[in-house]
Design a protein around this motif. Sequence first.
Motif, PDB file in Angstrom:
ATOM      1  N   GLY A  77       0.757  -1.240   0.000  1.00  0.00           N
ATOM      2  CA  GLY A  77       0.000   0.000   0.000  1.00  0.00           C
ATOM      3  C   GLY A  77       0.784   1.284   0.000  1.00  0.00           C
ATOM      4  N   GLY A  78       1.387   1.612  -1.123  1.00  0.00           N
ATOM      5  CA  GLY A  78       2.058   2.902  -1.298  1.00  0.00           C
ATOM      6  C   GLY A  78       1.538   3.579  -2.540  1.00  0.00           C
ATOM      7  N   ILE A  79       1.778   4.884  -2.636  1.00  0.00           N
ATOM      8  CA  ILE A  79       1.292   5.641  -3.778  1.00  0.00           C
ATOM      9  C   ILE A  79       1.854   5.111  -5.090  1.00  0.00           C
ATOM     10  N   ALA A  80       3.028   4.482  -5.040  1.00  0.00           N
ATOM     11  CA  ALA A  80       3.641   3.945  -6.258  1.00  0.00           C
ATOM     12  C   ALA A  80       2.930   2.699  -6.768  1.00  0.00           C
ATOM     13  N   ALA A  81       1.864   2.264  -6.087  1.00  0.00           N
ATOM     14  CA  ALA A  81       1.127   1.083  -6.544  1.00  0.00           C
ATOM     15  C   ALA A  81       0.631   1.251  -7.978  1.00  0.00           C
ATOM     16  N   TYR A  82       0.353   2.485  -8.381  1.00  0.00           N
ATOM     17  CA  TYR A  82      -0.146   2.679  -9.752  1.00  0.00           C
ATOM     18  C   TYR A  82       0.897   2.271 -10.794  1.00  0.00           C
ATOM     19  N   LYS A  83       2.189   2.389 -10.441  1.00  0.00           N
ATOM     20  CA  LYS A  83       3.239   2.010 -11.387  1.00  0.00           C
ATOM     21  C   LYS A  83       3.281   0.504 -11.617  1.00  0.00           C
ATOM     22  N   ALA A  84       2.785  -0.266 -10.648  1.00  0.00           N
ATOM     23  CA  ALA A  84       2.788  -1.721 -10.792  1.00  0.00           C
ATOM     24  C   ALA A  84       1.877  -2.165 -11.930  1.00  0.00           C
ATOM     25  N   CYS A  85       0.916  -1.320 -12.331  1.00  0.00           N
ATOM     26  CA  CYS A  85       0.066  -1.650 -13.479  1.00  0.00           C
ATOM     27  C   CYS A  85       0.916  -1.796 -14.737  1.00  0.00           C
ATOM     28  N   GLU A  86       1.886  -0.913 -14.929  1.00  0.00           N
ATOM     29  CA  GLU A  86       2.777  -0.995 -16.083  1.00  0.00           C
ATOM     30  C   GLU A  86       3.671  -2.226 -15.987  1.00  0.00           C
ATOM     31  N   LEU A  87       4.146  -2.543 -14.782  1.00  0.00           N
ATOM     32  CA  LEU A  87       4.959  -3.739 -14.597  1.00  0.00           C
ATOM     33  C   LEU A  87       4.141  -4.994 -14.924  1.00  0.00           C
ATOM     34  N   LEU A  88       2.906  -5.030 -14.460  1.00  0.00           N
ATOM     35  CA  LEU A  88       2.024  -6.154 -14.779  1.00  0.00           C
ATOM     36  C   LEU A  88       1.840  -6.284 -16.278  1.00  0.00           C
ATOM     37  N   ARG A  89       1.620  -5.176 -16.945  1.00  0.00           N
ATOM     38  CA  ARG A  89       1.452  -5.196 -18.399  1.00  0.00           C
ATOM     39  C   ARG A  89       2.683  -5.800 -19.091  1.00  0.00           C
ATOM     40  N   ARG A  90       3.851  -5.449 -18.639  1.00  0.00           N
ATOM     41  CA  ARG A  90       5.070  -5.985 -19.254  1.00  0.00           C
ATOM     42  C   ARG A  90       5.178  -7.482 -19.057  1.00  0.00           C
ATOM     43  N   PHE A  91       4.814  -7.962 -17.887  1.00  0.00           N
ATOM     44  CA  PHE A  91       4.855  -9.411 -17.645  1.00  0.00           C
ATOM     45  C   PHE A  91       3.853 -10.140 -18.539  1.00  0.00           C
ATOM     46  N   THR A  92       2.627  -9.645 -18.599  1.00  0.00           N
ATOM     47  CA  THR A  92       1.607 -10.354 -19.377  1.00  0.00           C
ATOM     48  C   THR A  92       1.897 -10.292 -20.870  1.00  0.00           C
ATOM     49  N   GLU A  93       2.390  -9.158 -21.356  1.00  0.00           N
ATOM     50  CA  GLU A  93       2.687  -9.049 -22.783  1.00  0.00           C
ATOM     51  C   GLU A  93       3.892  -9.886 -23.189  1.00  0.00           C
ATOM     52  N   SER A  94       4.685 -10.295 -22.207  1.00  0.00           N
ATOM     53  CA  SER A  94       5.815 -11.185 -22.482  1.00  0.00           C
ATOM     54  C   SER A  94       5.403 -12.655 -22.395  1.00  0.00           C
ATOM     55  N   GLY A  95       4.104 -12.893 -22.182  1.00  0.00           N
ATOM     56  CA  GLY A  95       3.598 -14.257 -22.176  1.00  0.00           C
ATOM     57  C   GLY A  95       3.631 -14.947 -20.829  1.00  0.00           C
ATOM     58  N   HIS A  96       3.919 -14.201 -19.761  1.00  0.00           N
ATOM     59  CA  HIS A  96       3.989 -14.819 -18.439  1.00  0.00           C
ATOM     60  C   HIS A  96       2.598 -14.939 -17.818  1.00  0.00           C
ATOM     61  N   ASP A  97       2.458 -15.938 -16.959  1.00  0.00           N
ATOM     62  CA  ASP A  97       1.225 -16.169 -16.206  1.00  0.00           C
ATOM     63  C   ASP A  97       1.357 -15.406 -14.888  1.00  0.00           C
ATOM     64  N   VAL A  98       0.562 -14.348 -14.707  1.00  0.00           N
ATOM     65  CA  VAL A  98       0.746 -13.459 -13.559  1.00  0.00           C
ATOM     66  C   VAL A  98      -0.457 -13.526 -12.624  1.00  0.00           C
ATOM     67  N   THR A  99      -0.161 -13.756 -11.357  1.00  0.00           N
ATOM     68  CA  THR A  99      -1.164 -13.675 -10.308  1.00  0.00           C
ATOM     69  C   THR A  99      -0.850 -12.450  -9.464  1.00  0.00           C
ATOM     70  N   VAL A 100      -1.783 -11.519  -9.388  1.00  0.00           N
ATOM     71  CA  VAL A 100      -1.578 -10.306  -8.601  1.00  0.00           C
ATOM     72  C   VAL A 100      -2.114 -10.537  -7.194  1.00  0.00           C
ATOM     73  N   VAL A 101      -1.272 -10.239  -6.210  1.00  0.00           N
ATOM     74  CA  VAL A 101      -1.670 -10.378  -4.805  1.00  0.00           C
ATOM     75  C   VAL A 101      -1.450  -9.023  -4.129  1.00  0.00           C
ATOM     76  N   PRO A 102      -2.497  -8.195  -4.052  1.00  0.00           N
ATOM     77  CA  PRO A 102      -2.356  -6.898  -3.395  1.00  0.00           C
ATOM     78  C   PRO A 102      -2.641  -7.017  -1.904  1.00  0.00           C
ATOM     79  N   THR A 103      -2.155  -6.062  -1.150  1.00  0.00           N
ATOM     80  CA  THR A 103      -2.587  -5.944   0.244  1.00  0.00           C
ATOM     81  C   THR A 103      -3.883  -5.126   0.274  1.00  0.00           C
ATOM     82  N   ALA A 104      -4.538  -5.157   1.404  1.00  0.00           N
ATOM     83  CA  ALA A 104      -5.761  -4.357   1.540  1.00  0.00           C
ATOM     84  C   ALA A 104      -5.466  -2.881   1.332  1.00  0.00           C
ATOM     85  N   ALA A 105      -4.314  -2.425   1.823  1.00  0.00           N
ATOM     86  CA  ALA A 105      -3.938  -1.021   1.646  1.00  0.00           C
ATOM     87  C   ALA A 105      -3.680  -0.697   0.183  1.00  0.00           C
ATOM     88  N   ALA A 106      -3.108  -1.642  -0.570  1.00  0.00           N
ATOM     89  CA  ALA A 106      -2.850  -1.412  -1.991  1.00  0.00           C
ATOM     90  C   ALA A 106      -4.153  -1.188  -2.745  1.00  0.00           C
TER      91      ALA A 106
END
Length: 404
Positions: free
Chosen positions: A11-40
């Motif tokens: 849960g930090g303000i930089a959580a929005y940047k993780a959306c771009e990181l997720l996009r890079r993983f998925t577009e590279s063909g990886h199987d991604v499971t996102v596990v956020p905290t309640a604060a995130a």
Amino acid sequence: MTVKVVLGVSGGIAAYKACELLRRFTESGHDVTVVPTAAALEFVGAPTWAALSGKPVSAEVWSGVHEVPHVRIGQSADVVVVAPATADLLAKAAHGLADDLLTNTLLTARCPVVLAPAMHTEMWEHPATQANVETLRRRGAVVIEPAEGRLTGADSGKGRLPEPAEIFDLVRAVLDRGPDMRPDLAGRKVVVSAGGTREYLDPVRFLGNRSSGLQGYALARTAAARGAHVTLVSANVSLADPAGVSVVRVETTDQLREAVVAATATADAVVMAAAPADFRPVSVSEAKIKKADDGSAPAIELVQNPDILAEISRDRAREGAVVVGFAAETGDASGSVLDLGRAKLARKGCDLLVVNDVSGGAVFGSTDNEAVILGADGAAVEVPHGTKTALAHVIWDEVARRFP
């Protein structure tokens, strides 16, 4: 091969940047499971994570209990990446607390774990946070050094989340090691130089070379992925700062020498991947040199630059430090590429010399490389054509073997 990535988000303000990181993983063909905290989830909602990952998202251990997610997710992962990792998350991970799905996942994971901290400078520098980081690194986690720059509001300093593209590249460097990945450089301080120096003729012209800095940056990135504290002395490159690396920017060979010599005082290894200019003009014109009306060209007198590799090899700032040089050779009437490489290794006095055949402009600006790594002990390791990241890993393997 599909890689199973767990992307933890705290849960930090930089959580929005993780959306771009997720996009890079998925577009590279990886199987991604996102596990956020309640604060995130207060910063980025579950629907966003679900839409980008293509999977349902939960922060609780009570969802889908029949599948035992608090154990299964960590057990099945190939890599766990937490970005951003807040001070709170680092503290829980260091002390083995497990009060939500992400902290349970960290306890059950037996794969590489990469943590990308993001917080205010004061929080990062606090002794409690630093102790937690050292504990996690000692246990084998890769904890990336935060970047410096603009933080929340008007504040600036160390604590900024590295750019998603650079976190992604560092994770790829971790995955390139496969099951052998371990932070074998943890606790080591290393210096890497990269790029090509410029020697100015006047305010707008300079003597330079074709070095892109890609190999040096790959060396810095892979060292960070293997747990090292990395200082990168960067000369005239147009590349983003590698995640978790301290960057010192220089232009000329004298500036490169000054920065490298200063950084080697506490270094366990120095890898001189930069291409310093061999010569510089005796004098630099204060005004732009104009064309002559008679068509004549100005005479430029050159003087030889200091030999940085020979100097740091001869005057070891730290006993047992490993020094690595690079030789870009084309071969000539006096000998083959390897003949010239062996002569340079003896002349420079370094421990390892990475010899590249650059005939026809090969290597420069390319993402691939091949080389022969010569050792002062007589070793010769051939590295076949592959990525510069793959070569960087082999170089660090050879460096690690030579540590006292």
